[in-house]
Design a protein around this motif. Structure first.
Motif, PDB file in Angstrom:
ATOM      1  N   UNK A 106     -18.726  -1.074 -49.379  1.00  0.00           N
ATOM      2  CA  UNK A 106     -17.975  -0.619 -50.551  1.00  0.00           C
ATOM      3  C   UNK A 106     -18.807  -0.702 -51.831  1.00  0.00           C
ATOM      4  N   UNK A 107     -19.657  -1.734 -51.953  1.00  0.00           N
ATOM      5  CA  UNK A 107     -20.475  -1.864 -53.171  1.00  0.00           C
ATOM      6  C   UNK A 107     -21.451  -0.704 -53.303  1.00  0.00           C
ATOM      7  N   UNK A 108     -22.025  -0.306 -52.187  1.00  0.00           N
ATOM      8  CA  UNK A 108     -22.935   0.844 -52.195  1.00  0.00           C
ATOM      9  C   UNK A 108     -22.203   2.107 -52.634  1.00  0.00           C
ATOM     10  N   UNK A 109     -21.017   2.309 -52.104  1.00  0.00           N
ATOM     11  CA  UNK A 109     -20.220   3.482 -52.473  1.00  0.00           C
ATOM     12  C   UNK A 109     -19.808   3.401 -53.939  1.00  0.00           C
ATOM     13  N   UNK A 110     -19.410   2.207 -54.398  1.00  0.00           N
ATOM     14  CA  UNK A 110     -19.000   2.023 -55.785  1.00  0.00           C
ATOM     15  C   UNK A 110     -20.134   2.376 -56.745  1.00  0.00           C
ATOM     16  N   UNK A 111     -21.344   1.906 -56.447  1.00  0.00           N
ATOM     17  CA  UNK A 111     -22.479   2.204 -57.324  1.00  0.00           C
ATOM     18  C   UNK A 111     -22.751   3.699 -57.374  1.00  0.00           C
ATOM     19  N   UNK A 112     -22.652   4.338 -56.237  1.00  0.00           N
ATOM     20  CA  UNK A 112     -22.849   5.787 -56.174  1.00  0.00           C
ATOM     21  C   UNK A 112     -21.806   6.515 -57.023  1.00  0.00           C
ATOM     22  N   UNK A 113     -20.545   6.087 -56.897  1.00  0.00           N
ATOM     23  CA  UNK A 113     -19.474   6.721 -57.655  1.00  0.00           C
ATOM     24  C   UNK A 113     -19.638   6.514 -59.158  1.00  0.00           C
ATOM     25  N   UNK A 172     -13.769   9.700 -54.135  1.00  0.00           N
ATOM     26  CA  UNK A 172     -14.117   8.693 -53.135  1.00  0.00           C
ATOM     27  C   UNK A 172     -14.350   9.356 -51.783  1.00  0.00           C
ATOM     28  N   UNK A 173     -13.488  10.282 -51.436  1.00  0.00           N
ATOM     29  CA  UNK A 173     -13.634  10.984 -50.164  1.00  0.00           C
ATOM     30  C   UNK A 173     -14.993  11.672 -50.073  1.00  0.00           C
ATOM     31  N   UNK A 174     -15.448  12.262 -51.177  1.00  0.00           N
ATOM     32  CA  UNK A 174     -16.729  12.964 -51.188  1.00  0.00           C
ATOM     33  C   UNK A 174     -17.918  12.019 -51.054  1.00  0.00           C
ATOM     34  N   UNK A 175     -17.719  10.740 -51.377  1.00  0.00           N
ATOM     35  CA  UNK A 175     -18.804   9.765 -51.304  1.00  0.00           C
ATOM     36  C   UNK A 175     -18.900   9.071 -49.950  1.00  0.00           C
ATOM     37  N   UNK A 176     -17.927   9.299 -49.082  1.00  0.00           N
ATOM     38  CA  UNK A 176     -17.902   8.628 -47.787  1.00  0.00           C
ATOM     39  C   UNK A 176     -18.845   9.297 -46.796  1.00  0.00           C
ATOM     40  N   UNK A 177     -19.262   8.526 -45.815  1.00  0.00           N
ATOM     41  CA  UNK A 177     -20.008   9.085 -44.689  1.00  0.00           C
ATOM     42  C   UNK A 177     -19.046   9.899 -43.823  1.00  0.00           C
TER      43      UNK A 177
END
Length: 688
Positions: free
Chosen positions: A97-104, A158-163
């Protein structure tokens, strides 16, 4: 822009219309630094408690006369990131989640100036992240619709940032938490922070605050936390499960739960305290209406909500404080109350006192206070009701301190020690004084936070309940009403709200006569959820008709009213039992699943199908009339979720891209060695 949601008759004389701009999101930020282990924190506990109150006093006297702030509000929604294996029908929590959060957040920074924004925040679990609007919503009816738009925007981004093999539904908890290998990447259970027998420390957010918080709660308590939830008794449960309760042993089971919270800016300190009190009786009611947690640790539970689990998961009270008479716990002068003063509640619980001076007659539950602190506050000009509240919060110890930020903190310029205790008193409503003024940031006034609601599967539902709470605050202020009941009955309502399908099976104490009286009295009576929402007798019209009356009073614009009407209709139908709560729907989903053996066990295949279904419902690709009736949840947008900038100048990169595209129009015949008088255009003209 819609009609203004005025504060109304009670405080109309204090409001200037549209006086101030609003705050950006500043609550919930995490301090960067090295946290002290509990053994090193002990000697500083008393200092932090004392100076936390000194910081409050400095701030209180600095801003107590602040007034004429406009209504601003914001929501907080937490998502769970899950890893799915469609071939094996397996599902796990995804610890990135932290990786995704930073990306977002990086994407938000690069596009914020071009449109609507979101802000992303860390949460306790390393599979969780929290989304909020980048800016608060304003005091117009159209802003109630903006909430749903922004919630949908957050979900889409968020959906766009998911694998490709990840989903992020808005569900309260992961149903297989603590069952086998439930994390990705996999990790063995336990670790120095939690010492859990079923959950790995890798589930805890890597920010040092969270691991330290987990360890310090366990160390102050003197043992691991002990969470027990009754098992749902189905036909084969006794023979298969062999226990009457689900046992959980670490903080992640509780703080790994997602919720829906709404924070309001009040006109002034008096209004913020009034709203704190008036909203408190609504917290168990709305918790029951939003119930969405019928599964813990792979088992159907005999409850429908998360609150009791979280309460137990952060219960740092020593044995003596919990009232265990056989305890040999020695008094420790470093701890609040020596660690032996009996405390009736966990630090995550319902409130124990009203804080407005006019409400004190209905304070009828134990409310332990630090009498030395209470006397100090009274001596410094704080009124009795507020002094009691603050002295009650400060019977708790600070749980996390940072090296170099104890005695080094300036009490006139910081509220760090106050916030360290106020923010870890996780009650159903929270009172939030303005932060220390920062010239580089927008103004923030007195705020009240509504904290009991469970996160819902769709943005439509989350927006509906958030808008309802906003409207209720306006109803209270404009019509000058009184919802107060004795706190003992609020606590009883909290107990009843945990019941399975409490909306239909329980009655709740609620005030039947809602006009203010000169002297506070107990006007409560037992009512059904439908009566609370839709009315009972001649004295109580119901909360939903009151909202309609308010919308009519302000002459709500037609476009806003159409969607708000759908919100209120959803709540009315849920209150009547016509529509299911998410908890009831989930329980029915499990019990009707072909893998279910009437034994209360939620298998991995069931959990996989349930989480995929919740995600599909949230994204608008699976209708769920049991939850939404005839309302259609539109599918999420996939394109344009960050907007498209209307650039006035072409960038060098764009020009280069254009040149490369134009060069492809040339023929090989026009390359090296070609005659200068025979370019492609000439040849094309000759053909014509």
């Amino acid at each position: 822009a819609g009609m203004v949601l005025w504060a109304g008759a009670r405080w109309a004389q204090k409001l200037p219309g549209l006086a101030r701009t609003g705050p950006t999101r500043t609550f919930g930020l995490l301090k960067v630094g090295a946290p002290l282990p509990w053994e090193d924190s002990l000697k500083h506990c008393k200092y932090v408690r004392e100076h936390g109150l000194l910081q409050f006093l400095a701030a209180y006297h600095r801003v107590k006369d602040l007034s004429k702030d406009r209504l601003l509000y914001g929501d907080e929604i937490e998502h769970a990131v899950l890893k799915v294996d469609s071939e094996k029908r397996e599902i796990k929590v995804s610890l990135r989640a932290s990786e995704i959060m930073n990306m977002l957040n990086e994407r938000e920074i690069s596009t914020q100036q071009h449109g609507d924004g979101c802000t992303w925040h860390q949460e306790y679990g390393s599979w969780m992240l929290e989304g909020t609007p980048a800016l608060p919503y304003g005091a117009y009816t159209t802003s109630l619709l903006s909430m749903e738009y922004n919630m949908r925007l957050r979900r889409a981004r968020l959906q766009a940032a998911l694998a490709p093999d990840e989903i992020a539904p808005t569900v309260v908890n992961f149903p297989l938490m603590g069952v086998g290998n439930f994390t990705h990447p996999s990790a063995p259970p336990g670790g120095p922070s939690s010492q859990s027998e079923s959950v790995p420390d890798q589930c805890i957010n890597a920010h040092p605050r969270f691991g330290t918080l987990t360890a310090n709660i366990r160390k102050r308590r003197g043992s691991k936390v002990d969470i027990r939830v009754p098992v749902f008794q189905d036909k084969n449960t006794a023979a298969t499960v062999g226990a009457d309760y689900i046992h959980m042993d670490c903080m992640a089971y509780g703080m790994g739960c997602c919720c829906l919270q709404v924070t309001f800016q009040a006109s002034d300190v008096d209004e913020s305290r009034f709203l704190y009190d008036q909203l408190a009786p609504l917290t168990p009611v709305l918790m029951a209406l939003t119930a969405a947690t019928p599964i813990f640790r792979g088992h159907l539970a005999g409850v429908d909500v998360r609150w009791g689990v979280i309460s137990a998961s952060v219960d740092d009270r020593t044995e003596a404080e919990r009232g265990i008479k056989s305890s040999a716990c020695a008094e420790d002068p470093n701890l609040a109350g020596g660690g032996v003063r009996e405390l009736s509640k966990s630090r995550y619980d319902s409130i124990s006192c009203y804080i407005h001076p006019s409400s004190s007659a209905l304070n009828d539950v134990p409310c332990e206070v630090d009498h030395e602190f209470e006397s100090m506050l009274l001596g410094k000009g704080v009124d009795e009701a507020l002094a009691r509240h603050m002295a009650h919060l400060f019977v708790r110890d600070p749980l996390v301190m940072f090296d170099g930020s104890v005695e080094e903190v300036n009490d006139e310029e910081s509220m760090e020690h106050f916030d360290s205790i106020n923010s870890t008193n996780w009650q159903t409503v929270r009172w939030k004084p303005p932060p220390v003024k920062d010239a580089s940031k927008p103004h923030i006034g007195w705020r009240t936070e509504f904290r009991s609601m469970e996160v819902q599967p769709t943005d439509f539902e989350n927006a509906a309940f958030s808008a309802f709470v906003v409207l209720i605050t306006r109803v209270l202020l404009v019509f000058d009403l009184d919802f107060l009941i004795p706190l003992s009955k609020v606590d009883e309502n909290m107990r009843r709200a945990h019941s399975m399908d409490a909306v239909k099976t329980e009655k709740f104490w609620f005030r039947g006569q809602i006009l203010p009286t000169r002297k506070q009295s107990d006007f409560s009576e037992e009512t059904t959820m439908q009566e609370i929402m839709c009315g009972k007798g001649s004295d109580f019209p119901g909360l939903i008709p009151l909202c309609y009356a308010y919308l009519d009073h302000i002459q709500c614009d037609a476009k806003s009213f159409a969607r708000i009407d759908e919100y209120l209709t959803l709540i009315a139908k849920r209150a009547s039992g016509e529509l299911m709560t998410p908890a009831s729907w989930m329980r029915s989903f499990v019990r009707s699943h072909p893998e279910y053996r009437q034994d209360s066990i939620v298998t991995e295949g069931i959990a996989y199908d349930l989480m995929r279904a919740c995600d599909d419902i949230g994204r608008g690709v699976r209708p769920c009339p049991e939850l939404h009736g005839g309302v259609v949840i539109k599918p999420l947008l996939e394109d344009g979720i960050y907007g498209t900038a209307l650039e006035s100048d072409s960038s060098q990169e764009a020009r280069s891209k254009l040149l490369r595209k134009l060069m492809t129009r040339a023929s090989n015949l026009d390359g090296p060695g070609s005659p200068p008088n025979a370019p492609m255009r000439c040849r094309l003209c000759d053909k014509e």
